[in-house]
Design a protein around this motif. Sequence first.
Motif, mmCIF file in Angstrom:
data_model
loop_
_atom_site.group_PDB
_atom_site.id
_atom_site.type_symbol
_atom_site.label_atom_id
_atom_site.label_comp_id
_atom_site.label_asym_id
_atom_site.label_seq_id
_atom_site.Cartn_x
_atom_site.Cartn_y
_atom_site.Cartn_z
ATOM 1 N N GLN A 74 6.556 -4.235 -0.900
ATOM 2 C CA GLN A 74 5.569 -4.941 -0.095
ATOM 3 C C GLN A 74 5.394 -4.275 1.262
ATOM 4 O O GLN A 74 6.285 -3.582 1.738
ATOM 5 C CB GLN A 74 5.977 -6.399 0.091
ATOM 6 N N ALA A 75 4.227 -4.517 1.854
ATOM 7 C CA ALA A 75 3.961 -4.012 3.194
ATOM 8 C C ALA A 75 4.787 -4.809 4.194
ATOM 9 O O ALA A 75 4.953 -6.016 4.063
ATOM 10 C CB ALA A 75 2.479 -4.139 3.515
ATOM 11 N N ALA A 76 5.332 -4.099 5.169
ATOM 12 C CA ALA A 76 6.096 -4.732 6.249
ATOM 13 C C ALA A 76 5.560 -4.141 7.548
ATOM 14 O O ALA A 76 6.107 -3.177 8.077
ATOM 15 C CB ALA A 76 7.587 -4.472 6.093
ATOM 16 N N GLY A 77 4.441 -4.698 8.010
ATOM 17 C CA GLY A 77 3.760 -4.113 9.162
ATOM 18 C C GLY A 77 3.165 -2.779 8.750
ATOM 19 O O GLY A 77 2.559 -2.659 7.698
ATOM 20 N N PRO A 78 3.398 -1.738 9.543
ATOM 21 C CA PRO A 78 2.844 -0.425 9.205
ATOM 22 C C PRO A 78 3.683 0.338 8.173
ATOM 23 O O PRO A 78 3.339 1.435 7.772
ATOM 24 C CB PRO A 78 2.855 0.311 10.549
ATOM 25 N N THR A 79 4.791 -0.255 7.740
ATOM 26 C CA THR A 79 5.664 0.413 6.776
ATOM 27 C C THR A 79 5.663 -0.326 5.445
ATOM 28 O O THR A 79 5.065 -1.379 5.296
ATOM 29 C CB THR A 79 7.108 0.511 7.305
ATOM 30 N N ARG A 80 6.379 0.217 4.500
ATOM 31 C CA ARG A 80 6.478 -0.376 3.154
ATOM 32 C C ARG A 80 7.950 -0.612 2.835
ATOM 33 O O ARG A 80 8.771 0.295 2.948
ATOM 34 C CB ARG A 80 5.864 0.599 2.156
#
Length: 61
Positions: A35-41
């Motif tokens: 899942q996406a976590a802000g600008p990271t995955r």
Amino acid sequence: MNITHVRSLPVPVSDQDAAKAFYAGTLGFQVVADQAAGPTRWLQLAPEGAGDGNGIVLAAW
């Protein structure tokens, strides 16, 4: 040798999709989270039957 337990070990990778294909497709790990976590995955996989909290995080640092 079978891998049965790993406890949230970060694994730095340059290509998360290729790493996911290797760990899930070749080694048979199960995808726990993708899942996406802000600008990271956040991409976490674990060996089958490893239980909660065990697994690796494929980190694109």
